[in-house]
Design a protein around this motif. Structure first.
Motif, PDB file in Angstrom:
ATOM      1  N   ALA A  21      12.234   9.198   3.851  1.00  0.00           N
ATOM      2  CA  ALA A  21      11.027   8.074   4.064  1.00  0.00           C
ATOM      3  C   ALA A  21      10.807   7.370   4.814  1.00  0.00           C
ATOM      4  O   ALA A  21       9.227   6.796   4.918  1.00  0.00           O
ATOM      5  CB  ALA A  21      12.317   6.300   3.259  1.00  0.00           C
ATOM      6  N   VAL A  22      11.241   7.339   6.401  1.00  0.00           N
ATOM      7  CA  VAL A  22      10.808   6.806   7.435  1.00  0.00           C
ATOM      8  C   VAL A  22       9.840   7.239   8.070  1.00  0.00           C
ATOM      9  O   VAL A  22       8.224   7.495   7.542  1.00  0.00           O
ATOM     10  CB  VAL A  22      11.585   6.425   8.609  1.00  0.00           C
ATOM     11  N   SER A  23       9.247   9.530   7.809  1.00  0.00           N
ATOM     12  CA  SER A  23       8.260   9.783   7.848  1.00  0.00           C
ATOM     13  C   SER A  23       7.068  10.140   7.031  1.00  0.00           C
ATOM     14  O   SER A  23       5.872   9.901   7.517  1.00  0.00           O
ATOM     15  CB  SER A  23       8.815  10.960   7.451  1.00  0.00           C
ATOM     16  N   GLY A  24       7.859   9.432   5.768  1.00  0.00           N
ATOM     17  CA  GLY A  24       6.617   9.554   4.602  1.00  0.00           C
ATOM     18  C   GLY A  24       5.415   8.043   4.924  1.00  0.00           C
ATOM     19  O   GLY A  24       4.729   8.131   5.179  1.00  0.00           O
ATOM     20  N   ALA A  25       6.837   6.780   5.316  1.00  0.00           N
ATOM     21  CA  ALA A  25       5.920   6.075   5.884  1.00  0.00           C
ATOM     22  C   ALA A  25       5.169   5.758   7.607  1.00  0.00           C
ATOM     23  O   ALA A  25       3.817   5.549   6.885  1.00  0.00           O
ATOM     24  CB  ALA A  25       6.580   4.763   5.629  1.00  0.00           C
ATOM     25  N   LEU A  26       5.467   6.698   7.943  1.00  0.00           N
ATOM     26  CA  LEU A  26       4.471   6.644   9.847  1.00  0.00           C
ATOM     27  C   LEU A  26       3.080   7.810   8.690  1.00  0.00           C
ATOM     28  O   LEU A  26       1.675   7.690   9.309  1.00  0.00           O
ATOM     29  CB  LEU A  26       5.275   8.017  10.154  1.00  0.00           C
ATOM     30  N   LEU A  27       3.696   8.655   7.918  1.00  0.00           N
ATOM     31  CA  LEU A  27       2.294   9.762   7.331  1.00  0.00           C
ATOM     32  C   LEU A  27       1.230   8.394   6.937  1.00  0.00           C
ATOM     33  O   LEU A  27       0.045   8.875   7.218  1.00  0.00           O
ATOM     34  CB  LEU A  27       3.039  11.025   7.201  1.00  0.00           C
ATOM     35  N   GLU A  28       2.151   7.647   6.059  1.00  0.00           N
ATOM     36  CA  GLU A  28       0.839   6.543   5.631  1.00  0.00           C
ATOM     37  C   GLU A  28      -0.164   6.191   6.192  1.00  0.00           C
ATOM     38  O   GLU A  28      -1.082   5.158   6.543  1.00  0.00           O
ATOM     39  CB  GLU A  28       1.380   6.027   4.761  1.00  0.00           C
ATOM     40  N   ALA A  29       0.987   5.962   7.707  1.00  0.00           N
ATOM     41  CA  ALA A  29      -0.270   4.530   8.332  1.00  0.00           C
ATOM     42  C   ALA A  29      -0.975   6.029  10.064  1.00  0.00           C
ATOM     43  O   ALA A  29      -1.326   5.557  10.807  1.00  0.00           O
ATOM     44  CB  ALA A  29       1.401   3.851   9.417  1.00  0.00           C
ATOM     45  N   GLY A  30      -0.343   6.962   9.619  1.00  0.00           N
ATOM     46  CA  GLY A  30      -1.894   8.602  10.284  1.00  0.00           C
ATOM     47  C   GLY A  30      -1.258   8.348  11.566  1.00  0.00           C
ATOM     48  O   GLY A  30      -1.515   8.884  12.569  1.00  0.00           O
ATOM     49  N   SER A  56      -4.052   5.706  14.906  1.00  0.00           N
ATOM     50  CA  SER A  56      -5.218   5.222  15.577  1.00  0.00           C
ATOM     51  C   SER A  56      -4.618   3.712  15.428  1.00  0.00           C
ATOM     52  O   SER A  56      -5.636   2.701  15.111  1.00  0.00           O
ATOM     53  CB  SER A  56      -6.443   5.404  15.563  1.00  0.00           C
ATOM     54  N   ALA A  57      -3.617   3.577  14.157  1.00  0.00           N
ATOM     55  CA  ALA A  57      -4.287   2.297  13.327  1.00  0.00           C
ATOM     56  C   ALA A  57      -3.279   1.365  14.360  1.00  0.00           C
ATOM     57  O   ALA A  57      -2.839   1.715  15.411  1.00  0.00           O
ATOM     58  CB  ALA A  57      -3.529   2.067  11.572  1.00  0.00           C
ATOM     59  N   PRO A  58      -3.398   0.074  14.445  1.00  0.00           N
ATOM     60  CA  PRO A  58      -3.009  -1.532  14.211  1.00  0.00           C
ATOM     61  C   PRO A  58      -1.525  -1.012  14.517  1.00  0.00           C
ATOM     62  O   PRO A  58      -0.524  -0.804  13.433  1.00  0.00           O
ATOM     63  CB  PRO A  58      -3.849  -2.573  14.412  1.00  0.00           C
ATOM     64  N   ARG A  59      -0.743  -2.177  15.227  1.00  0.00           N
ATOM     65  CA  ARG A  59       0.618  -2.410  14.616  1.00  0.00           C
ATOM     66  C   ARG A  59       0.445  -3.190  13.990  1.00  0.00           C
ATOM     67  O   ARG A  59       1.634  -2.820  12.906  1.00  0.00           O
ATOM     68  CB  ARG A  59       1.133  -3.461  16.165  1.00  0.00           C
ATOM     69  N   GLU A  60       0.226  -3.756  13.337  1.00  0.00           N
ATOM     70  CA  GLU A  60       0.261  -4.667  11.531  1.00  0.00           C
ATOM     71  C   GLU A  60       0.880  -3.611  10.519  1.00  0.00           C
ATOM     72  O   GLU A  60       0.394  -3.499   9.982  1.00  0.00           O
ATOM     73  CB  GLU A  60      -1.456  -5.440  11.395  1.00  0.00           C
ATOM     74  N   GLU A  61      -0.860  -2.337  11.013  1.00  0.00           N
ATOM     75  CA  GLU A  61      -0.559  -1.377  10.059  1.00  0.00           C
ATOM     76  C   GLU A  61       0.644  -0.243   9.558  1.00  0.00           C
ATOM     77  O   GLU A  61       1.375  -0.932   8.677  1.00  0.00           O
ATOM     78  CB  GLU A  61      -1.799  -0.183  10.075  1.00  0.00           C
ATOM     79  N   LEU A  62       1.138  -0.740  10.588  1.00  0.00           N
ATOM     80  CA  LEU A  62       2.514   0.252  10.842  1.00  0.00           C
ATOM     81  C   LEU A  62       3.559  -0.922  10.723  1.00  0.00           C
ATOM     82  O   LEU A  62       4.474  -0.350   9.769  1.00  0.00           O
ATOM     83  CB  LEU A  62       2.353   0.564  12.524  1.00  0.00           C
ATOM     84  N   GLU A  63       3.596  -1.672  10.892  1.00  0.00           N
ATOM     85  CA  GLU A  63       4.466  -2.790  10.067  1.00  0.00           C
ATOM     86  C   GLU A  63       4.206  -3.243   8.740  1.00  0.00           C
ATOM     87  O   GLU A  63       6.105  -2.816   7.993  1.00  0.00           O
ATOM     88  CB  GLU A  63       4.317  -3.974  11.264  1.00  0.00           C
ATOM     89  N   ALA A  64       3.273  -2.321   8.238  1.00  0.00           N
ATOM     90  CA  ALA A  64       3.287  -2.451   6.387  1.00  0.00           C
ATOM     91  C   ALA A  64       3.872  -1.694   6.182  1.00  0.00           C
ATOM     92  O   ALA A  64       4.386  -1.831   5.158  1.00  0.00           O
ATOM     93  CB  ALA A  64       1.511  -2.785   6.294  1.00  0.00           C
ATOM     94  N   SER A  65       3.310  -0.829   6.897  1.00  0.00           N
ATOM     95  CA  SER A  65       4.097   0.666   6.081  1.00  0.00           C
ATOM     96  C   SER A  65       5.510   0.742   5.862  1.00  0.00           C
ATOM     97  O   SER A  65       5.892   1.198   5.108  1.00  0.00           O
ATOM     98  CB  SER A  65       3.036   2.137   7.134  1.00  0.00           C
ATOM     99  N   LEU A  66       6.101   0.606   7.281  1.00  0.00           N
ATOM    100  CA  LEU A  66       7.106   0.239   7.567  1.00  0.00           C
ATOM    101  C   LEU A  66       8.418  -0.728   6.803  1.00  0.00           C
ATOM    102  O   LEU A  66      10.072  -0.220   6.390  1.00  0.00           O
ATOM    103  CB  LEU A  66       7.636   0.328   8.559  1.00  0.00           C
ATOM    104  N   ALA A  67       7.828  -1.682   5.470  1.00  0.00           N
ATOM    105  CA  ALA A  67       8.694  -3.032   5.875  1.00  0.00           C
ATOM    106  C   ALA A  67       9.175  -1.916   4.056  1.00  0.00           C
ATOM    107  O   ALA A  67      10.124  -3.134   3.790  1.00  0.00           O
ATOM    108  CB  ALA A  67       7.806  -4.612   5.704  1.00  0.00           C
TER     109      ALA A  67
END
Length: 282
Positions: A21-30, A56-67
């Motif tokens: 699940a974590v790997s998939g969310a990280l992949l989603e955030a590029g 290349s994604a900003p922190r907010e996008e990474l947070e949104a993917s992992l939330a």
């Protein structure tokens, strides 16, 4: 575009599917994973993970993917900018050797911390703070002024945006309330003789008993004096030829190295709490 580098840390009840699940969310955030460490605590049934990623994604996008993942797995999640200096308040008393170790390592770039203020219950180390160009605050402590002094300390923590407090041979016992306020973000150093050699001159006590190993322990501060979760320890061998004064010098050297490593690992977000223990991805 130069990618952003982030450190992701997490802990949660262990169950199948966490890494996927974590790997998939990280992949989603590029994200491209450059380092990944994980550990399952059999004693507490907790899963721990630390991942360094570039994206290349900003922190907010990474947070949104992992939330959603964090919510689904009841995670304690941390996202940090890789290399960002941790704002650190150092407390000291009269012995400046450990303080100097920290400040020298910080100035040389070995410790990823920023020290906006030094606090002491004495004035002897003000010249050292001045040498390193760091503001020095004298907060004298007596039984009558302890509560007031600790309130001023917490005000300094708030004022300077402090993320970590380091006790570098600060010779005052913190109140239970202050320990709770700083839980998980205050590190102390002591000689490893505790509790065998308590009180004044522990190295002299150790010398008198003919010990063969001396060392130091860096741990998180808790209301249980010198019983907080251990981050790092180091020991060295000694023998009958050493004087009490040599014990003191050798012990102080070990204390400085041990505290610096503990602070570095905390600042690099390599330390995760597992009840009364720590998981250290060194």
């Amino acid at each position: 575009m130069v990618p952003n580098s982030f450190i992701v840390t997490l802990s949660c009840p262990d169950r199948p599917g966490i890494v996927h699940a974590v790997s998939g969310a990280l992949l989603e955030a590029g994200c491209n994973i450059s380092e990944s460490r994980q550990y399952e605590s059999r004693e507490t049934g907790t899963f721990f993970m630390r991942v360094t990623v570039a994206t290349s994604a900003p922190r907010e996008e990474l947070e949104a993917s992992l939330a959603p993942v964090a919510e689904a797995f009841d995670m304690k999640l941390g996202i940090f900018t890789d290399g960002e200096r941790v704002r650190t308040l150092i407390m000291c008393s009269k012995d400046g050797r450990t303080l100097n170790d920290l400040l020298f390592q910080q100035r040389s770039g070995a410790l990823p911390i920023e020290v906006p203020v030094i606090v002491s219950n004495h004035t002897e180390l003000a010249p050292m703070a001045e040498f390193y160009g760091i503001p020095f605050v004298h907060l004298p402590v007596t039984s009558a002024t302890k509560a007031e002094a600790e309130a001023k300390l917490l005000a300094l923590v708030e004022e300077h945006g402090i993320e970590l407090v380091v006790l570098a041979r600060y010779m005052q016992i913190l109140s239970d309330d202050l320990c709770r306020a700083l839980e998980g973000r205050a590190i102390n150093i002591h000689h490893s003789f505790l509790p065998s050699f308590k009180g004044a001159k522990p190295y002299h006590q150790a010398h008198a008993r003919g010990v063969k190993i001396i060392g130091a322990t860096a741990h998180y501060v808790t209301a249980d004096l010198d019983e907080g979760p251990i981050i790092e320890q180091e020991v060295i061998r000694v023998d009958h030829s050493k004087t009490p004064e040599q014990f003191v010098q050798l012990g102080r050297d070990v204390e400085g190295r041990t505290l610096c490593r503990a602070v570095q690992w905390h600042a690099e977000h390599r330390v995760l709490l597992d009840g009364t223990r720590t998981v250290v991805f060194d």
